[in-house]
Write a protein that holds these residues in place. Structure first.
Motif, mmCIF file in Angstrom:
data_model
loop_
_atom_site.group_PDB
_atom_site.id
_atom_site.type_symbol
_atom_site.label_atom_id
_atom_site.label_comp_id
_atom_site.label_asym_id
_atom_site.label_seq_id
_atom_site.Cartn_x
_atom_site.Cartn_y
_atom_site.Cartn_z
ATOM 1 N N ARG A 30 0.818 -1.214 0.000
ATOM 2 C CA ARG A 30 0.000 0.000 0.000
ATOM 3 C C ARG A 30 0.858 1.273 0.000
ATOM 4 N NH1 ARG A 30 -5.155 1.138 1.085
ATOM 5 N NH2 ARG A 30 -5.475 3.326 1.588
ATOM 6 N N GLU A 31 1.937 1.241 0.741
ATOM 7 C CA GLU A 31 2.775 2.453 0.856
ATOM 8 C C GLU A 31 3.616 2.706 -0.388
ATOM 9 O OE1 GLU A 31 4.672 2.340 5.100
ATOM 10 O OE2 GLU A 31 3.968 0.358 4.494
ATOM 11 N N ASN A 32 3.703 1.694 -1.256
ATOM 12 C CA ASN A 32 4.607 1.815 -2.407
ATOM 13 C C ASN A 32 3.918 1.895 -3.762
ATOM 14 O OD1 ASN A 32 7.174 1.683 -1.038
ATOM 15 N ND2 ASN A 32 6.753 -0.487 -0.633
ATOM 16 N N VAL A 33 2.683 1.371 -3.863
ATOM 17 C CA VAL A 33 2.151 1.108 -5.206
ATOM 18 C C VAL A 33 1.981 2.382 -6.044
ATOM 19 C CG1 VAL A 33 -0.307 0.990 -4.522
ATOM 20 C CG2 VAL A 33 0.506 -0.274 -6.515
ATOM 21 N N GLU A 34 1.453 3.442 -5.450
ATOM 22 C CA GLU A 34 1.229 4.661 -6.229
ATOM 23 C C GLU A 34 2.567 5.280 -6.640
ATOM 24 O OE1 GLU A 34 -1.328 7.454 -4.327
ATOM 25 O OE2 GLU A 34 -1.398 8.756 -6.090
ATOM 26 N N TRP A 35 3.488 5.250 -5.714
ATOM 27 C CA TRP A 35 4.828 5.806 -5.936
ATOM 28 C C TRP A 35 5.547 5.074 -7.076
ATOM 29 C CZ3 TRP A 35 9.350 3.138 -3.676
ATOM 30 C CH2 TRP A 35 10.517 3.893 -3.685
ATOM 31 N N ILE A 36 5.504 3.745 -7.038
ATOM 32 C CA ILE A 36 6.270 3.004 -8.051
ATOM 33 C C ILE A 36 5.594 3.093 -9.419
ATOM 34 C CG2 ILE A 36 5.288 0.661 -7.685
ATOM 35 C CD1 ILE A 36 9.011 1.445 -8.165
ATOM 36 N N VAL A 37 4.258 3.009 -9.443
ATOM 37 C CA VAL A 37 3.556 3.121 -10.727
ATOM 38 C C VAL A 37 3.824 4.496 -11.338
ATOM 39 C CG1 VAL A 37 1.274 3.234 -11.836
ATOM 40 C CG2 VAL A 37 1.784 1.397 -10.203
ATOM 41 N N GLY A 38 3.791 5.535 -10.515
ATOM 42 C CA GLY A 38 4.058 6.894 -10.995
ATOM 43 C C GLY A 38 5.463 7.019 -11.563
ATOM 44 N N ARG A 39 6.405 6.404 -10.922
ATOM 45 C CA ARG A 39 7.796 6.473 -11.418
ATOM 46 C C ARG A 39 7.945 5.760 -12.766
ATOM 47 N NH1 ARG A 39 11.721 4.664 -6.689
ATOM 48 N NH2 ARG A 39 13.277 4.875 -8.344
ATOM 49 N N VAL A 40 7.263 4.625 -12.912
ATOM 50 C CA VAL A 40 7.339 3.921 -14.211
ATOM 51 C C VAL A 40 6.695 4.776 -15.295
ATOM 52 C CG1 VAL A 40 6.621 1.887 -15.534
ATOM 53 C CG2 VAL A 40 7.355 1.619 -13.145
ATOM 54 N N ARG A 41 5.531 5.354 -14.976
ATOM 55 C CA ARG A 41 4.825 6.152 -15.982
ATOM 56 C C ARG A 41 5.652 7.371 -16.406
ATOM 57 N NH1 ARG A 41 2.473 5.836 -19.043
ATOM 58 N NH2 ARG A 41 0.568 7.057 -18.981
ATOM 59 N N ALA A 55 -4.749 -10.227 -3.629
ATOM 60 C CA ALA A 55 -5.748 -9.920 -2.590
ATOM 61 C C ALA A 55 -5.081 -9.420 -1.310
ATOM 62 C CB ALA A 55 -6.621 -11.143 -2.299
ATOM 63 N N SER A 56 -4.175 -8.455 -1.454
ATOM 64 C CA SER A 56 -3.467 -7.914 -0.292
ATOM 65 C C SER A 56 -4.448 -7.440 0.770
ATOM 66 C CB SER A 56 -2.614 -6.707 -0.710
ATOM 67 O OG SER A 56 -1.615 -7.064 -1.613
ATOM 68 N N PRO A 57 -4.309 -7.905 2.009
ATOM 69 C CA PRO A 57 -5.221 -7.458 3.066
ATOM 70 C C PRO A 57 -5.133 -5.954 3.334
ATOM 71 C CG PRO A 57 -3.963 -9.388 3.773
ATOM 72 C CD PRO A 57 -3.386 -8.951 2.458
ATOM 73 N N ASP A 58 -4.022 -5.310 2.979
ATOM 74 C CA ASP A 58 -3.869 -3.880 3.289
ATOM 75 C C ASP A 58 -4.530 -2.955 2.261
ATOM 76 O OD1 ASP A 58 -2.208 -3.884 1.067
ATOM 77 O OD2 ASP A 58 -0.510 -2.936 2.089
ATOM 78 N N GLY A 59 -5.208 -3.533 1.267
ATOM 79 C CA GLY A 59 -5.941 -2.694 0.308
ATOM 80 C C GLY A 59 -5.114 -2.220 -0.877
ATOM 81 N N THR A 60 -3.951 -2.820 -1.118
ATOM 82 C CA THR A 60 -3.131 -2.446 -2.284
ATOM 83 C C THR A 60 -3.928 -2.577 -3.585
ATOM 84 O OG1 THR A 60 -1.145 -3.246 -1.158
ATOM 85 C CG2 THR A 60 -0.995 -2.948 -3.538
ATOM 86 N N ALA A 66 -7.824 2.256 -8.376
ATOM 87 C CA ALA A 66 -8.034 3.700 -8.508
ATOM 88 C C ALA A 66 -7.015 4.286 -9.495
ATOM 89 C CB ALA A 66 -7.911 4.375 -7.142
ATOM 90 N N LEU A 67 -5.786 3.801 -9.442
ATOM 91 C CA LEU A 67 -4.768 4.290 -10.385
ATOM 92 C C LEU A 67 -5.157 3.922 -11.817
ATOM 93 C CD1 LEU A 67 -1.494 3.238 -8.487
ATOM 94 C CD2 LEU A 67 -2.568 5.501 -8.534
ATOM 95 N N ALA A 68 -5.676 2.696 -11.974
ATOM 96 C CA ALA A 68 -6.057 2.234 -13.317
ATOM 97 C C ALA A 68 -7.247 3.029 -13.859
ATOM 98 C CB ALA A 68 -6.390 0.736 -13.275
ATOM 99 N N ALA A 69 -8.157 3.388 -12.956
ATOM 100 C CA ALA A 69 -9.338 4.146 -13.398
ATOM 101 C C ALA A 69 -8.932 5.528 -13.913
ATOM 102 C CB ALA A 69 -10.326 4.285 -12.240
ATOM 103 N N ALA A 70 -7.817 6.041 -13.394
ATOM 104 C CA ALA A 70 -7.394 7.395 -13.755
ATOM 105 C C ALA A 70 -6.401 7.419 -14.919
ATOM 106 C CB ALA A 70 -6.761 8.067 -12.532
ATOM 107 N N ASP A 71 -5.913 6.251 -15.349
ATOM 108 C CA ASP A 71 -4.835 6.218 -16.341
ATOM 109 C C ASP A 71 -4.985 4.966 -17.212
ATOM 110 O OD1 ASP A 71 -2.462 5.968 -17.745
ATOM 111 O OD2 ASP A 71 -1.162 6.457 -16.051
#
Ligand SMILES: Nc1nc2c(ncn2[C@@H]2O[C@H](COP(=O)(O)OP(=O)(O)OP(=O)(O)O)[C@@H](O)[C@H]2O)c(=O)[nH]1
Ligand SMILES: [Mg+2]
Length: 252
Positions: A30-41, A55-60, A66-71
């Motif tokens: 959860r703490e990394n996914v937006e950051w890493i996807v943004g860096r790749v993009r 199915a990460s319990p932390d909601g990843t 949400a990232l996919a819906a926006a991009d």
């Protein structure tokens, strides 16, 4: 005189242009996914990203949705539960191959593989069927790893390289680019390894199938956020499988 079409057909993308898919497996990132996807993009704006979440319990997974819906360049593959890195990558590869991606990249979510260095791998991915991001060639490096992690990784690579006669330096690294067409030769349906063993397994298959393999230096950065999934079990699986493959090879 034949009638001229009224509209000019849209320019088709050149068939030589690679279509790159960056596959990012996640479990509680959860703490990394937006950051890493943004860096790749940012680093590779033409590439697509596939987050493969178990199915990460932390909601990843929901964050990735949400990232996919926006991009439109971001996609998510949801798997029903934690089944290991190997299974996640095999599913991701099949997903990418079914959609016509020509280069499939493996990249961890925790920042250890820097998206800003992906260009180095892609530069070689036209000529080599498998490009390995390598910590243990000239110019490669590891940042912020305690000595014992370096020792395990170096010793593991040296052992596997020697007993399996692989001829590459970084055998367990997980920053890689495959030509999709070459994956057909690796019999993905019979891959059963999970952790580091998965990386060795794929490399052994690639070498035995006669694929062209290149190594490019990368700087591997230890994760700063979130928990490592590395375990004694993962190291043991790799050691045992490598030893077994070596014995089986020498028997033939
Ligand atoms: N989908 C999925 N992803 C996983 C699984 N296990 C690990 N991952 C992901 O695979 C990547 C590598 O896992 P890490 O925990 O960083 O393992 P590691 O790089 O060997 O260990 P560290 O260097 O200590 O972080 C990360 O993006 C994880 O979230 C799994 O079972 N399923
Ligand atoms: Mg990691």
């Amino acid at each position: 005189m034949t009638a001229q079409p009224e509209t000019v057909p849209e320019a088709q993308p050149s068939p030589e242009l690679p279509r790159v898919l960056v596959m990012i497996p996640t479990y509680n990132e959860r703490e990394n996914v937006e950051w890493i996807v943004g860096r790749v993009r940012s680093a590779q704006p033409d590439a697509h990203v596939l987050v493969v979440d178990d199915a990460s319990p932390d909601g990843t997974g929901e964050l990735a949705d949400a990232l996919a819906a926006a991009d439109g360049h971001v996609h998510v593959l949801h798997r029903p539960g934690k089944q290991g890195l190997g299974r996640a990558y095999i599913d991701a590869m099949r997903w990418g191959m079914a959609r016509g991606f020509t280069i499939l990249v493996e990249l961890d979510a925790d920042g250890s593989h820097q998206p800003e260095q992906l260009g180095r791998l892609l530069e070689r991915a036209g000529a080599a069927q498998l490009v390995l991001g390598s910590r243990w060639v000239a110019g490669g490096a590891v940042e912020n790893w305690p000595w014992y992690r370096q020792a395990i990784s170096r010793a593991g690579s040296a052992y596997a390289r020697f007993v399996l006669r692989l001829g590459v330096r970084d055998v367990t690294g997980g920053y890689r680019a495959f030509q999709a067409s070459a994956l057909d030769k690796l019999d993905l349906g019979t891959v059963h390894s999970h952790g580091y063993a998965f990386q060795v397994d794929m490399l052994v298959r690639a070498v035995r199938a006669g694929l062209t393999v290149a190594e490019v230096p990368i700087t591997f950065v230890e994760r700063e956020r979130g928990a490592s999934k590395m375990s004694v079990g993962i190291v043991a699986e790799a050691m045992l499988r490598v030893t077994w493959w070596a014995i089986a090879r020498n028997r033939r």
